[in-house]
Scaffold this motif. Structure first.
Motif, PDB file in Angstrom:
ATOM      1  N   VAL A 108      -8.771   3.078   3.379  1.00  0.00           N
ATOM      2  CA  VAL A 108      -8.735   4.074   4.450  1.00  0.00           C
ATOM      3  C   VAL A 108      -7.309   4.288   4.956  1.00  0.00           C
ATOM      4  CG1 VAL A 108      -9.455   4.539   6.828  1.00  0.00           C
ATOM      5  CG2 VAL A 108     -11.116   3.688   5.171  1.00  0.00           C
ATOM      6  N   THR A 109      -6.513   3.225   4.974  1.00  0.00           N
ATOM      7  CA  THR A 109      -5.148   3.335   5.505  1.00  0.00           C
ATOM      8  C   THR A 109      -4.229   4.126   4.592  1.00  0.00           C
ATOM      9  OG1 THR A 109      -4.352   1.287   4.429  1.00  0.00           O
ATOM     10  CG2 THR A 109      -5.445   1.064   6.570  1.00  0.00           C
ATOM     11  N   LEU A 110      -4.656   4.353   3.345  1.00  0.00           N
ATOM     12  CA  LEU A 110      -3.813   5.096   2.399  1.00  0.00           C
ATOM     13  C   LEU A 110      -3.880   6.603   2.620  1.00  0.00           C
ATOM     14  CD1 LEU A 110      -4.537   3.159  -0.942  1.00  0.00           C
ATOM     15  CD2 LEU A 110      -2.609   2.878   0.615  1.00  0.00           C
ATOM     16  N   ASN A 111      -4.910   7.052   3.337  1.00  0.00           N
ATOM     17  CA  ASN A 111      -5.102   8.487   3.550  1.00  0.00           C
ATOM     18  C   ASN A 111      -5.100   9.244   2.221  1.00  0.00           C
ATOM     19  OD1 ASN A 111      -5.185   8.327   6.424  1.00  0.00           O
ATOM     20  ND2 ASN A 111      -2.948   8.118   6.438  1.00  0.00           N
ATOM     21  N   ALA A 112      -5.817   8.665   1.254  1.00  0.00           N
ATOM     22  CA  ALA A 112      -5.854   9.257  -0.091  1.00  0.00           C
ATOM     23  C   ALA A 112      -6.894  10.368  -0.134  1.00  0.00           C
ATOM     24  CB  ALA A 112      -6.171   8.180  -1.128  1.00  0.00           C
ATOM     25  N   ASN A 113      -6.437  11.575  -0.175  1.00  0.00           N
ATOM     26  CA  ASN A 113      -7.352  12.732  -0.192  1.00  0.00           C
ATOM     27  C   ASN A 113      -7.666  13.187  -1.615  1.00  0.00           C
ATOM     28  OD1 ASN A 113      -7.413  12.871   2.652  1.00  0.00           O
ATOM     29  ND2 ASN A 113      -5.423  13.927   2.645  1.00  0.00           N
ATOM     30  N   ASP A 114      -6.791  12.844  -2.562  1.00  0.00           N
ATOM     31  CA  ASP A 114      -6.993  13.257  -3.945  1.00  0.00           C
ATOM     32  C   ASP A 114      -7.874  12.253  -4.684  1.00  0.00           C
ATOM     33  OD1 ASP A 114      -5.306  15.416  -3.480  1.00  0.00           O
ATOM     34  OD2 ASP A 114      -3.519  14.254  -4.028  1.00  0.00           O
ATOM     35  N   ALA A 115      -8.348  12.674  -5.847  1.00  0.00           N
ATOM     36  CA  ALA A 115      -9.177  11.787  -6.663  1.00  0.00           C
ATOM     37  C   ALA A 115      -8.375  10.590  -7.148  1.00  0.00           C
ATOM     38  CB  ALA A 115      -9.745  12.551  -7.853  1.00  0.00           C
ATOM     39  N   LYS A 116      -7.085  10.812  -7.385  1.00  0.00           N
ATOM     40  CA  LYS A 116      -6.210   9.730  -7.834  1.00  0.00           C
ATOM     41  C   LYS A 116      -5.183   9.410  -6.757  1.00  0.00           C
ATOM     42  CE  LYS A 116      -6.538  10.231 -12.857  1.00  0.00           C
ATOM     43  NZ  LYS A 116      -5.768  10.294 -14.130  1.00  0.00           N
ATOM     44  N   ILE A 117      -4.928   8.116  -6.587  1.00  0.00           N
ATOM     45  CA  ILE A 117      -3.943   7.672  -5.606  1.00  0.00           C
ATOM     46  C   ILE A 117      -2.562   7.729  -6.233  1.00  0.00           C
ATOM     47  CG2 ILE A 117      -3.186   5.725  -4.196  1.00  0.00           C
ATOM     48  CD1 ILE A 117      -6.093   4.786  -4.156  1.00  0.00           C
ATOM     49  N   LYS A 118      -1.612   8.293  -5.536  1.00  0.00           N
ATOM     50  CA  LYS A 118      -0.241   8.348  -6.041  1.00  0.00           C
ATOM     51  C   LYS A 118       0.391   6.953  -5.974  1.00  0.00           C
ATOM     52  CE  LYS A 118       0.492  13.177  -4.717  1.00  0.00           C
ATOM     53  NZ  LYS A 118       0.380  13.627  -6.134  1.00  0.00           N
ATOM     54  N   GLN A 119       1.213   6.643  -6.971  1.00  0.00           N
ATOM     55  CA  GLN A 119       1.814   5.310  -7.032  1.00  0.00           C
ATOM     56  C   GLN A 119       2.612   4.976  -5.783  1.00  0.00           C
ATOM     57  OE1 GLN A 119       3.906   4.215 -10.577  1.00  0.00           O
ATOM     58  NE2 GLN A 119       2.318   4.969 -11.975  1.00  0.00           N
ATOM     59  N   GLN A 120       3.349   5.964  -5.272  1.00  0.00           N
ATOM     60  CA  GLN A 120       4.184   5.683  -4.102  1.00  0.00           C
ATOM     61  C   GLN A 120       3.355   5.297  -2.876  1.00  0.00           C
ATOM     62  OE1 GLN A 120       4.262   8.462  -5.941  1.00  0.00           O
ATOM     63  NE2 GLN A 120       4.558  10.325  -4.722  1.00  0.00           N
ATOM     64  N   SER A 121       2.095   5.702  -2.851  1.00  0.00           N
ATOM     65  CA  SER A 121       1.224   5.324  -1.730  1.00  0.00           C
ATOM     66  C   SER A 121       0.924   3.827  -1.732  1.00  0.00           C
ATOM     67  CB  SER A 121      -0.090   6.105  -1.791  1.00  0.00           C
ATOM     68  OG  SER A 121       0.137   7.505  -1.686  1.00  0.00           O
ATOM     69  N   LEU A 122       1.070   3.189  -2.898  1.00  0.00           N
ATOM     70  CA  LEU A 122       0.764   1.763  -3.024  1.00  0.00           C
ATOM     71  C   LEU A 122       2.003   0.874  -2.926  1.00  0.00           C
ATOM     72  CD1 LEU A 122      -1.827   1.932  -5.957  1.00  0.00           C
ATOM     73  CD2 LEU A 122      -2.325   1.415  -3.564  1.00  0.00           C
ATOM     74  N   HIS A 123       3.176   1.454  -2.809  1.00  0.00           N
ATOM     75  CA  HIS A 123       4.398   0.651  -2.845  1.00  0.00           C
ATOM     76  C   HIS A 123       4.503  -0.352  -1.705  1.00  0.00           C
ATOM     77  CE1 HIS A 123       6.682   3.708  -5.588  1.00  0.00           C
ATOM     78  NE2 HIS A 123       5.719   3.054  -6.204  1.00  0.00           N
ATOM     79  N   THR A 124       3.888  -0.053  -0.568  1.00  0.00           N
ATOM     80  CA  THR A 124       3.959  -0.983   0.565  1.00  0.00           C
ATOM     81  C   THR A 124       2.817  -1.991   0.567  1.00  0.00           C
ATOM     82  OG1 THR A 124       2.728   0.554   1.990  1.00  0.00           O
ATOM     83  CG2 THR A 124       5.140   0.722   2.005  1.00  0.00           C
ATOM     84  N   ILE A 125       1.877  -1.829  -0.366  1.00  0.00           N
ATOM     85  CA  ILE A 125       0.725  -2.733  -0.449  1.00  0.00           C
ATOM     86  C   ILE A 125       0.910  -3.642  -1.663  1.00  0.00           C
ATOM     87  CG2 ILE A 125      -1.777  -2.877  -0.751  1.00  0.00           C
ATOM     88  CD1 ILE A 125      -1.978  -0.140   0.560  1.00  0.00           C
ATOM     89  N   PRO A 126       0.830  -4.962  -1.495  1.00  0.00           N
ATOM     90  CA  PRO A 126       1.063  -5.865  -2.629  1.00  0.00           C
ATOM     91  C   PRO A 126       0.078  -5.644  -3.778  1.00  0.00           C
ATOM     92  CG  PRO A 126       1.110  -7.075  -0.562  1.00  0.00           C
ATOM     93  CD  PRO A 126       0.586  -5.698  -0.243  1.00  0.00           C
ATOM     94  N   GLN A 127       0.604  -5.584  -4.998  1.00  0.00           N
ATOM     95  CA  GLN A 127      -0.246  -5.663  -6.178  1.00  0.00           C
ATOM     96  C   GLN A 127      -0.405  -7.149  -6.483  1.00  0.00           C
ATOM     97  OE1 GLN A 127       1.099  -3.624  -9.718  1.00  0.00           O
ATOM     98  NE2 GLN A 127      -0.688  -4.257 -10.908  1.00  0.00           N
ATOM     99  N   ILE A 128      -1.635  -7.628  -6.512  1.00  0.00           N
ATOM    100  CA  ILE A 128      -1.895  -9.064  -6.670  1.00  0.00           C
ATOM    101  C   ILE A 128      -2.084  -9.377  -8.151  1.00  0.00           C
ATOM    102  CG2 ILE A 128      -3.339 -10.996  -5.957  1.00  0.00           C
ATOM    103  CD1 ILE A 128      -4.260  -9.183  -3.602  1.00  0.00           C
ATOM    104  N   LEU A 129      -1.332 -10.342  -8.647  1.00  0.00           N
ATOM    105  CA  LEU A 129      -1.317 -10.694 -10.065  1.00  0.00           C
ATOM    106  C   LEU A 129      -1.550 -12.190 -10.233  1.00  0.00           C
ATOM    107  CD1 LEU A 129       1.922  -8.680 -10.795  1.00  0.00           C
ATOM    108  CD2 LEU A 129      -0.349  -7.999 -11.573  1.00  0.00           C
ATOM    109  N   VAL A 130      -2.198 -12.563 -11.335  1.00  0.00           N
ATOM    110  CA  VAL A 130      -2.354 -13.971 -11.684  1.00  0.00           C
ATOM    111  C   VAL A 130      -1.143 -14.386 -12.508  1.00  0.00           C
ATOM    112  CG1 VAL A 130      -3.759 -15.698 -12.877  1.00  0.00           C
ATOM    113  CG2 VAL A 130      -4.868 -13.835 -11.628  1.00  0.00           C
ATOM    114  N   SER A 131      -0.523 -15.491 -12.137  1.00  0.00           N
ATOM    115  CA  SER A 131       0.699 -15.934 -12.797  1.00  0.00           C
ATOM    116  C   SER A 131       0.445 -16.303 -14.251  1.00  0.00           C
ATOM    117  CB  SER A 131       1.287 -17.144 -12.071  1.00  0.00           C
ATOM    118  OG  SER A 131       1.646 -16.823 -10.751  1.00  0.00           O
ATOM    119  N   ASN A 132       1.426 -16.019 -15.085  1.00  0.00           N
ATOM    120  CA  ASN A 132       1.407 -16.444 -16.477  1.00  0.00           C
ATOM    121  C   ASN A 132       1.512 -17.965 -16.512  1.00  0.00           C
ATOM    122  OD1 ASN A 132       1.657 -16.640 -19.225  1.00  0.00           O
ATOM    123  ND2 ASN A 132       3.506 -15.415 -19.396  1.00  0.00           N
ATOM    124  N   THR A 133       0.591 -18.646 -17.224  1.00  0.00           N
ATOM    125  CA  THR A 133       0.607 -20.108 -17.250  1.00  0.00           C
ATOM    126  C   THR A 133       1.482 -20.674 -18.360  1.00  0.00           C
ATOM    127  OG1 THR A 133      -1.422 -20.133 -18.603  1.00  0.00           O
ATOM    128  CG2 THR A 133      -1.675 -20.327 -16.207  1.00  0.00           C
TER     129      THR A 133
END
Length: 304
Positions: free
Chosen positions: A175-200
């Protein structure tokens, strides 16, 4: 050719000097030099170029080293088997499972194998990305199950199944992204962490991830359970195996998202993998064949 000579030669290559090799395998430096010299005289080749400050492999030496490592790996397996047999116990079958591969299909196969062969002990570890293949390369497992990361002609592998990977986020964070389009623009996610599992993988020069936004925040965790916990608390977005979040998708605690110019969802093949040159134990051969012939129709193994 003696095994002690091969051990001395391998130690020189891996430590970078005759002195360090002597320390690493508890031999004298003259003994190391004599062992390498004996190999060179036996085959009439030069293994090292001794004109440089440190011993450098010749072309012949490099080829000899590759085969020596394969042979010593087989010797180690034979020694371990001998010790196990002397104690009256069979060695466990060591398997490395990718965290991505812990779906119903894989678990059903392993459960069926254990049901049919309770006498075979399984030693299972879980890894991520290149860590799965690293276990094979370091002879810490006989069989690995996971995606096709780092596979080449050293590996024999067969596809077991496919899993669905999908980008998801909590609805409150969406909801905080205010995404009105079907696809979210990458720049809209730049302030939100992308969570990744570390390479072991211990020796990975890169983090190994293929599906990462080129810019933006990133958080790394150790496993998918921690990843899911952060997602549920609205602390980021991530690609997740669908089988790990079925309940959360059903109850709406997580929702799929489509990100512009990004692989938000795809099918990821899962393979069973072994090293071609590695001598397989009887348990490993049986596991390989049974897993390959598994059929969901009878929740067991086909007879063909």
């Amino acid at each position: 050719m003696k095994l002690d000579q091969l051990r001395a030669f391998i130690a020189v290559v891996e430590t970078g000097s005759f002195r360090s090799a002597a320390d690493s395998i508890h031999k004298t430096q003259p003994g190391i030099s004599a062992a390498v010299k004996a190999l060179e005289e036996q085959y009439g080749i030069l293994l090292f170029d001794r004109n440089s400050y440190r011993p450098t492999l010749t072309a012949e030496g490099h080829a000899f080293f590759q085969q020596s490592k394969k042979l010593m790996s087989q010797v180690l397996q034979l020694e371990n088997l001998g010790h196990d047999l002397a104690q009256g116990t069979a060695a466990p079958l060591h398997i490395s499972l990718s965290q991505m591969a812990l779906d119903d299909d894989c678990m059903s196969r392993i459960k069926a194998f254990q049901t049919h062969h309770p006498e075979i002990a399984l030693d299972i570890t879980t890894d991520h990305l290149h860590g799965v293949q690293e276990k094979l390369a370091k002879n810490k497992c006989e069989i690995a199950i996971g995606p096709r990361y780092g596979l080449d002609d050293r590996h024999a592998f067969i596809e077991l199944n496919k899993i669905t990977m999908m980008a998801v986020i909590s609805p409150t964070l969406l909801v905080t992204l205010n995404a009105n389009d079907a696809k979210i623009k990458q720049q809209s996610l730049h302030t939100i962490p992308q969570i990744l599992v570390s390479n072991t993988a211990a020796n990975a020069s890169e983090n190994g991830h293929q599906y990462v936004l080129p810019t933006g925040k990133r958080w790394y965790v150790n496993d998918f359970q921690a990843k899911k916990t952060l997602l549920l608390h609205g602390l980021g977005w991530a690609r997740m195996p669908k089988h790990c979040i079925e309940a959360e998708l059903d109850n709406g605690h997580l929702v799929p998202i489509e990100v512009e110019n990004f692989t938000s969802q795809n099918q990821l093949p899962i393979f069973m993998i072994r090293l071609r040159h590695q001598t397989q134990s009887v348990q490993a051969k049986l596991f390989w064949e049974k897993m390959k012939r598994f059929s969901h129709l009878n929740d067991g193994f086909s007879s063909d």
